[in-house]
Design a protein around this motif. Sequence first.
Motif, mmCIF file in Angstrom:
data_model
loop_
_atom_site.group_PDB
_atom_site.id
_atom_site.type_symbol
_atom_site.label_atom_id
_atom_site.label_comp_id
_atom_site.label_asym_id
_atom_site.label_seq_id
_atom_site.Cartn_x
_atom_site.Cartn_y
_atom_site.Cartn_z
ATOM 1 N N ILE A 1 0.841 -1.201 0.000
ATOM 2 C CA ILE A 1 0.000 0.000 0.000
ATOM 3 C C ILE A 1 0.875 1.250 0.000
ATOM 4 O O ILE A 1 1.672 1.479 0.921
ATOM 5 C CB ILE A 1 -0.946 0.015 1.212
ATOM 6 N N GLY A 2 0.731 2.044 -1.043
ATOM 7 C CA GLY A 2 1.384 3.346 -1.079
ATOM 8 C C GLY A 2 0.569 4.355 -0.283
ATOM 9 O O GLY A 2 -0.630 4.174 -0.074
ATOM 10 N N MET A 3 1.203 5.421 0.157
ATOM 11 C CA MET A 3 0.512 6.445 0.958
ATOM 12 C C MET A 3 0.726 7.813 0.323
ATOM 13 O O MET A 3 1.864 8.264 0.166
ATOM 14 C CB MET A 3 1.052 6.437 2.394
ATOM 15 N N THR A 4 -0.363 8.460 -0.074
ATOM 16 C CA THR A 4 -0.289 9.812 -0.636
ATOM 17 C C THR A 4 -0.897 10.801 0.348
ATOM 18 O O THR A 4 -1.951 10.549 0.934
ATOM 19 C CB THR A 4 -1.013 9.893 -1.989
ATOM 20 N N TYR A 5 -0.242 11.944 0.498
ATOM 21 C CA TYR A 5 -0.630 12.925 1.509
ATOM 22 C C TYR A 5 0.095 14.235 1.228
ATOM 23 O O TYR A 5 1.081 14.282 0.469
ATOM 24 C CB TYR A 5 -0.251 12.422 2.910
ATOM 25 N N ASP A 6 -0.393 15.302 1.848
ATOM 26 C CA ASP A 6 0.286 16.601 1.806
ATOM 27 C C ASP A 6 0.783 16.905 3.205
ATOM 28 O O ASP A 6 -0.021 17.067 4.138
ATOM 29 C CB ASP A 6 -0.670 17.702 1.338
ATOM 30 N N LEU A 7 2.082 16.975 3.382
ATOM 31 C CA LEU A 7 2.674 17.218 4.693
ATOM 32 C C LEU A 7 2.731 18.727 4.949
ATOM 33 O O LEU A 7 3.319 19.484 4.183
ATOM 34 C CB LEU A 7 4.068 16.602 4.746
ATOM 35 N N ARG A 8 2.116 19.122 6.035
ATOM 36 C CA ARG A 8 1.982 20.551 6.338
ATOM 37 C C ARG A 8 3.332 21.255 6.416
ATOM 38 O O ARG A 8 3.497 22.363 5.900
ATOM 39 C CB ARG A 8 1.218 20.729 7.655
ATOM 40 N N GLU A 9 4.296 20.614 7.040
ATOM 41 C CA GLU A 9 5.589 21.266 7.252
ATOM 42 C C GLU A 9 6.296 21.564 5.923
ATOM 43 O O GLU A 9 7.058 22.531 5.832
ATOM 44 C CB GLU A 9 6.476 20.419 8.159
ATOM 45 N N ASP A 10 6.036 20.754 4.893
ATOM 46 C CA ASP A 10 6.636 21.012 3.584
ATOM 47 C C ASP A 10 6.150 22.336 3.008
ATOM 48 O O ASP A 10 6.928 23.110 2.434
ATOM 49 C CB ASP A 10 6.307 19.879 2.610
ATOM 50 N N TYR A 11 4.859 22.604 3.148
ATOM 51 C CA TYR A 11 4.275 23.828 2.598
ATOM 52 C C TYR A 11 4.607 25.051 3.455
ATOM 53 O O TYR A 11 4.786 26.149 2.938
ATOM 54 C CB TYR A 11 2.767 23.669 2.447
ATOM 55 N N LEU A 12 4.706 24.852 4.774
ATOM 56 C CA LEU A 12 5.144 25.953 5.642
ATOM 57 C C LEU A 12 6.564 26.372 5.275
ATOM 58 O O LEU A 12 6.880 27.571 5.259
ATOM 59 C CB LEU A 12 5.079 25.529 7.110
ATOM 60 N N ALA A 13 7.395 25.396 4.948
ATOM 61 C CA ALA A 13 8.779 25.682 4.558
ATOM 62 C C ALA A 13 8.846 26.459 3.252
ATOM 63 O O ALA A 13 9.811 27.198 3.005
ATOM 64 C CB ALA A 13 9.573 24.385 4.443
ATOM 65 N N GLU A 14 7.810 26.311 2.415
ATOM 66 C CA GLU A 14 7.758 27.052 1.157
ATOM 67 C C GLU A 14 7.182 28.454 1.335
ATOM 68 O O GLU A 14 7.093 29.208 0.372
ATOM 69 C CB GLU A 14 6.910 26.284 0.139
ATOM 70 N N GLY A 15 6.757 28.799 2.557
ATOM 71 C CA GLY A 15 6.284 30.144 2.844
ATOM 72 C C GLY A 15 4.782 30.291 2.968
ATOM 73 O O GLY A 15 4.288 31.414 3.153
ATOM 74 N N PHE A 16 4.046 29.184 2.888
ATOM 75 C CA PHE A 16 2.597 29.269 3.054
ATOM 76 C C PHE A 16 2.256 29.475 4.525
ATOM 77 O O PHE A 16 2.985 29.043 5.421
ATOM 78 C CB PHE A 16 1.921 28.005 2.522
ATOM 79 N N SER A 17 1.107 30.106 4.791
ATOM 80 C CA SER A 17 0.723 30.459 6.157
ATOM 81 C C SER A 17 0.142 29.275 6.909
ATOM 82 O O SER A 17 -0.186 28.231 6.325
ATOM 83 C CB SER A 17 -0.323 31.584 6.135
ATOM 84 N N GLU A 18 -0.028 29.443 8.217
ATOM 85 C CA GLU A 18 -0.636 28.408 9.055
ATOM 86 C C GLU A 18 -2.056 28.100 8.587
ATOM 87 O O GLU A 18 -2.452 26.945 8.493
ATOM 88 C CB GLU A 18 -0.643 28.866 10.520
ATOM 89 N N GLU A 19 -2.838 29.161 8.294
ATOM 90 C CA GLU A 19 -4.223 28.932 7.880
ATOM 91 C C GLU A 19 -4.286 28.299 6.494
ATOM 92 O O GLU A 19 -5.112 27.409 6.249
ATOM 93 C CB GLU A 19 -5.030 30.236 7.902
#
Length: 326
Positions: free
Chosen positions: A3-21
Motif C-alpha cells: 500500500i502506497g501512501m499519498t498525503y500533503d505534509l503541512r511542514e513542507d508547505y510551511l517551509a515554502e512560505g505558506f501560512s498556518e491557515e
Amino acid sequence: MKIGMTYDLREDYLAEGFSEEATAEFDKPETIAAIESALQELGHQTDRIGNIRSLAARLVAGNRWDMVFNIAEGLQGFGREALVPALLDAYGIPYTFSDPMVLSLTLHKGMTKRVVRDLGVPTPDFFVWEKGTSANGQGFDFPLFAKPVAEGTGKGITARSKISSQKELAAVCNSLAETFKQPVLVEAFLPGREFTVGILGSGSEAVAIGVMEVVLNKDAEAEVYSYHNKEHYKKLLEYLLVEDALAEKAKQVALDAWRGLGCLDGGRIDLRTDKNGIPNFLEVNPLAGLHPQNSDLCILAYKAGMTYKALIGAIVSSAVKRYFPG
C-alpha cells in the motif's frame, strides 16, 4: 498488500512560505506515522509516496502499488482533491476514499448543496456570491452565514461569519473573497444543535458509526464552529457522543446525503438543526482528517468504541470490496 501512501505534509508547505491557515488541511508527521503503523499492524507493506508531484515522479519511474491510501488534499483549484485519484485512475491503481468526480463536486460547497437539495435532503437556503457582483441578501432573512465556497477545517469561519445586516454581508463577502480568492457561500443561519456524523463504507453498505455533538463553551467564538475554535478545541469545545432521537434523524440525513453524493469508504457529514429541530446538511468531508488525537472522525470513532487500527482497517476493507468484489 503493498500500500502506497499519498498525503500533503503541512511542514513542507510551511517551509515554502505558506501560512498556518493556508496549510490547515494538510497533515502532520504524526498522522502519517499513525496511518502507516496501523496499516503495518493490519499486515500490509507500506510505501510513503507523498504529494501529487511525488506520485507523478514515482509513476513515471515505474513504481506501482496494490493500493494507495490517499489523503492528499492538494493546494490549488476546485479539483485539487481530485488530482491524486485521477492520476491513479489513469494508471489503473486502486485507492481508498472517493473518486475524482465526488472530490471535485464536494469541494465546492455550493455545487454540493445544489445536488443535496435535488436529492430532497434538508439543507439551508443559500446562494453563492461571486466577486464583482453586488453582495446583497437576495431576499433572504437575516441572520445569514458566510464562508469560503471551497475550504475545510473551518478556514475562513470566524465570529464574523454570522451576519446580521446588509452592511456586514458586503464587508464579510468582500473580505473572504479577497483572502481566499474564491466565491463565498452564503446560507440561512441555523440556530440549533451542531452535529458531525462519522460514516464508513460505500453505497448501500455505508453505515453511520456515531453522531457527535459539538458544544461550545463560554470562552469559544460564539455560535460558530470556527477555525479558531477547532484549532483550540481542547479548551473551547466539548464533543459529546449522542444517541437520542435527534441523533437518529441526523444519521439518516447524513446517510442519505453520503449515498446520494456517491461518497466512498469513509468520511464525515456536518449538520445543524433548524428552528424546527430538523437536522440539515451543512457539508461533507469525504477526505476526513485522520490525526489520531485531534481529528473529528477519530475522536468520534473512539467515543463509539472503535480503535484507530479498526478505523483504518474498515476504510481499507471498504476499498478492497469495491475493487476486488467476491
